[in-house]
Design a protein around this motif. Sequence first.
Motif, PDB file in Angstrom:
ATOM      1  N   MET A  20      68.378  21.829  50.432  1.00 20.69           N
ATOM      2  CA  MET A  20      67.545  22.953  50.864  1.00 20.69           C
ATOM      3  C   MET A  20      67.922  24.157  50.013  1.00 20.69           C
ATOM      4  SD  MET A  20      66.749  24.716  54.559  1.00 20.69           S
ATOM      5  CE  MET A  20      68.416  24.923  55.038  1.00 20.69           C
ATOM      6  N   ILE A  21      66.925  24.825  49.490  1.00 21.58           N
ATOM      7  CA  ILE A  21      67.127  26.026  48.691  1.00 21.58           C
ATOM      8  C   ILE A  21      66.328  27.144  49.336  1.00 21.58           C
ATOM      9  CG2 ILE A  21      66.785  27.094  46.435  1.00 21.58           C
ATOM     10  CD1 ILE A  21      66.843  24.200  45.257  1.00 21.58           C
ATOM     11  N   LEU A  22      66.980  28.273  49.585  1.00 21.80           N
ATOM     12  CA  LEU A  22      66.326  29.440  50.153  1.00 21.80           C
ATOM     13  C   LEU A  22      66.454  30.593  49.161  1.00 21.80           C
ATOM     14  CD1 LEU A  22      68.242  28.671  53.257  1.00 21.80           C
ATOM     15  CD2 LEU A  22      65.829  29.057  53.490  1.00 21.80           C
ATOM     16  N   GLN A  23      65.388  31.365  48.992  1.00 19.68           N
ATOM     17  CA  GLN A  23      65.414  32.500  48.078  1.00 19.68           C
ATOM     18  C   GLN A  23      64.574  33.607  48.683  1.00 19.68           C
ATOM     19  OE1 GLN A  23      62.822  33.765  45.777  1.00 19.68           O
ATOM     20  NE2 GLN A  23      64.265  35.279  45.067  1.00 19.68           N
ATOM     21  N   GLN A  24      65.138  34.815  48.706  1.00 16.39           N
ATOM     22  CA  GLN A  24      64.391  35.961  49.238  1.00 16.39           C
ATOM     23  C   GLN A  24      64.767  37.201  48.455  1.00 16.39           C
ATOM     24  OE1 GLN A  24      64.971  36.708  53.430  1.00 16.39           O
ATOM     25  NE2 GLN A  24      63.204  38.050  53.532  1.00 16.39           N
ATOM     26  N   GLY A  25      63.751  37.983  48.106  1.00 21.16           N
ATOM     27  CA  GLY A  25      63.996  39.260  47.429  1.00 21.16           C
ATOM     28  C   GLY A  25      64.336  39.093  45.970  1.00 21.16           C
ATOM     29  N   VAL A  72      59.167  38.192  50.530  1.00 23.00           N
ATOM     30  CA  VAL A  72      58.812  36.805  50.822  1.00 23.00           C
ATOM     31  C   VAL A  72      60.075  35.953  50.732  1.00 23.00           C
ATOM     32  CG1 VAL A  72      57.491  34.798  50.046  1.00 23.00           C
ATOM     33  CG2 VAL A  72      56.451  37.073  49.973  1.00 23.00           C
ATOM     34  N   LYS A  73      60.253  35.092  51.722  1.00 24.06           N
ATOM     35  CA  LYS A  73      61.367  34.144  51.706  1.00 24.06           C
ATOM     36  C   LYS A  73      60.795  32.762  51.397  1.00 24.06           C
ATOM     37  CE  LYS A  73      63.456  32.683  55.503  1.00 24.06           C
ATOM     38  NZ  LYS A  73      64.351  32.619  56.665  1.00 24.06           N
ATOM     39  N   TRP A  74      61.280  32.169  50.321  1.00 25.47           N
ATOM     40  CA  TRP A  74      60.847  30.840  49.907  1.00 25.47           C
ATOM     41  C   TRP A  74      61.881  29.816  50.358  1.00 25.47           C
ATOM     42  CZ3 TRP A  74      56.163  29.932  47.952  1.00 25.47           C
ATOM     43  CH2 TRP A  74      55.463  31.015  47.428  1.00 25.47           C
ATOM     44  N   THR A  75      61.393  28.697  50.856  1.00 25.28           N
ATOM     45  CA  THR A  75      62.253  27.591  51.251  1.00 25.28           C
ATOM     46  C   THR A  75      61.747  26.325  50.566  1.00 25.28           C
ATOM     47  OG1 THR A  75      62.607  28.581  53.418  1.00 25.28           O
ATOM     48  CG2 THR A  75      63.134  26.258  53.196  1.00 25.28           C
ATOM     49  N   PHE A  76      62.646  25.662  49.871  1.00 27.23           N
ATOM     50  CA  PHE A  76      62.351  24.371  49.246  1.00 27.23           C
ATOM     51  C   PHE A  76      63.326  23.365  49.843  1.00 27.23           C
ATOM     52  CE2 PHE A  76      61.731  27.815  46.230  1.00 27.23           C
ATOM     53  CZ  PHE A  76      60.441  27.600  45.793  1.00 27.23           C
ATOM     54  N   HIS A  77      62.829  22.213  50.244  1.00 24.98           N
ATOM     55  CA  HIS A  77      63.732  21.215  50.815  1.00 24.98           C
ATOM     56  C   HIS A  77      63.209  19.816  50.520  1.00 24.98           C
ATOM     57  CE1 HIS A  77      61.061  20.189  54.207  1.00 24.98           C
ATOM     58  NE2 HIS A  77      60.701  21.463  54.122  1.00 24.98           N
ATOM     59  N   GLY A  78      64.115  18.873  50.597  1.00 25.28           N
ATOM     60  CA  GLY A  78      63.731  17.483  50.380  1.00 25.28           C
ATOM     61  C   GLY A  78      64.855  16.565  50.786  1.00 25.28           C
ATOM     62  N   GLY A  79      64.535  15.313  50.831  1.00 24.38           N
ATOM     63  CA  GLY A  79      65.551  14.344  51.200  1.00 24.38           C
ATOM     64  C   GLY A  79      65.030  12.931  51.100  1.00 24.38           C
ATOM     65  N   ALA A 107      57.923  26.188  51.853  1.00 20.58           N
ATOM     66  CA  ALA A 107      57.390  27.136  52.823  1.00 20.58           C
ATOM     67  C   ALA A 107      57.633  28.544  52.309  1.00 20.58           C
ATOM     68  CB  ALA A 107      58.046  26.958  54.190  1.00 20.58           C
ATOM     69  N   ALA A 108      56.749  29.451  52.702  1.00 22.32           N
ATOM     70  CA  ALA A 108      56.890  30.861  52.350  1.00 22.32           C
ATOM     71  C   ALA A 108      56.730  31.681  53.630  1.00 22.32           C
ATOM     72  CB  ALA A 108      55.852  31.266  51.315  1.00 22.32           C
ATOM     73  N   PHE A 109      57.685  32.535  53.895  1.00 22.29           N
ATOM     74  CA  PHE A 109      57.678  33.391  55.076  1.00 22.29           C
ATOM     75  C   PHE A 109      57.428  34.836  54.651  1.00 22.29           C
ATOM     76  CE2 PHE A 109      60.302  29.734  55.789  1.00 22.29           C
ATOM     77  CZ  PHE A 109      59.981  29.322  57.070  1.00 22.29           C
ATOM     78  N   HIS A 110      56.829  35.625  55.506  1.00 23.75           N
ATOM     79  CA  HIS A 110      56.532  37.045  55.262  1.00 23.75           C
ATOM     80  C   HIS A 110      55.592  37.213  54.060  1.00 23.75           C
ATOM     81  CE1 HIS A 110      59.974  37.085  57.843  1.00 23.75           C
ATOM     82  NE2 HIS A 110      60.792  36.745  56.872  1.00 23.75           N
ATOM     83  N   LEU A 111      54.568  36.375  54.002  1.00 26.69           N
ATOM     84  CA  LEU A 111      53.632  36.397  52.884  1.00 26.69           C
ATOM     85  C   LEU A 111      52.936  37.746  52.702  1.00 26.69           C
ATOM     86  CD1 LEU A 111      52.047  32.862  53.257  1.00 26.69           C
ATOM     87  CD2 LEU A 111      53.314  33.724  51.268  1.00 26.69           C
ATOM     88  N   ASN A 112      52.786  38.475  53.756  1.00 32.86           N
ATOM     89  CA  ASN A 112      52.098  39.766  53.684  1.00 32.86           C
ATOM     90  C   ASN A 112      53.049  40.923  53.401  1.00 32.86           C
ATOM     91  OD1 ASN A 112      53.095  39.094  56.286  1.00 32.86           O
ATOM     92  ND2 ASN A 112      51.941  40.768  57.193  1.00 32.86           N
ATOM     93  N   ASN A 113      54.316  40.654  53.089  1.00 28.79           N
ATOM     94  CA  ASN A 113      55.317  41.691  52.798  1.00 28.79           C
ATOM     95  C   ASN A 113      55.243  42.861  53.773  1.00 28.79           C
ATOM     96  OD1 ASN A 113      54.547  40.801  49.622  1.00 28.79           O
ATOM     97  ND2 ASN A 113      56.685  40.783  50.198  1.00 28.79           N
ATOM     98  N   PRO A 114      55.458  42.607  55.065  1.00 34.75           N
ATOM     99  CA  PRO A 114      55.312  43.698  56.038  1.00 34.75           C
ATOM    100  C   PRO A 114      56.349  44.803  55.836  1.00 34.75           C
ATOM    101  CG  PRO A 114      56.316  41.794  57.076  1.00 34.75           C
ATOM    102  CD  PRO A 114      55.901  41.359  55.697  1.00 34.75           C
ATOM    103  N   LYS A 115      55.935  46.024  56.152  1.00 37.11           N
ATOM    104  CA  LYS A 115      56.869  47.147  56.120  1.00 37.11           C
ATOM    105  C   LYS A 115      57.908  46.929  57.203  1.00 37.11           C
ATOM    106  CE  LYS A 115      53.674  50.688  54.567  1.00 37.11           C
ATOM    107  NZ  LYS A 115      53.023  51.959  54.914  1.00 37.11           N
TER     108      LYS A 115
END
Length: 170
Positions: free
Chosen positions: A165-170, A141-148, A121-129
């Motif tokens: 779960m892996i989260l990455q932002q900035g 953009v915050k990326w979330t990778f998960h599985g199980g 999943a990707a959050f804040h795709l439009n990079n809002p001010k």
Amino acid sequence: ISVSTDKSFFKNKLAAGLLFYKDKAGDSKMGINQTNFSLASRVAIDEKNSISTGLQGGWVQRSIDISNLSWDLQYDGKTFNKSFPTGENTAPFNFSYFDISAGTYYMGVVSDLLSVNAGIAAFHLNNPKQSYYGNNDKLHVKWTFHGGAAIGFKNWNKTLLPAFMILQQG
């Protein structure tokens, strides 16, 4: 306060949701008001595998009122004096932005004793001010990778559920 609802349609192949969120905290009354609309679809690849994809869009309004905060300049070296100037702009700060997110999810049954899932999943795709001061600070953009997996065992009524779960932002 958070209120949400969702509903599936067309034999669970399409779903829609609505979320309202409001929070106000601290002496600065730092607040957020958020309304999001979600739409998701599930497609069966075959009897044992499916993929779901979702989109979310919403409006976010943030506010802060720093007039009730204390500042270094209001200390005379011994005591605090609220009548001393703060040296800060104490007007209420507000800003708002539109926010877009998207994601996809896979779920599959490998055997009677093993099922797997994974998503991105990707959050804040439009990079809002996002700035109380009106500059061009953008929300990354915050990326979330998960599985199980669900791993069963013959003749044992226990299931092992490894996940990541892996989260990455900035």
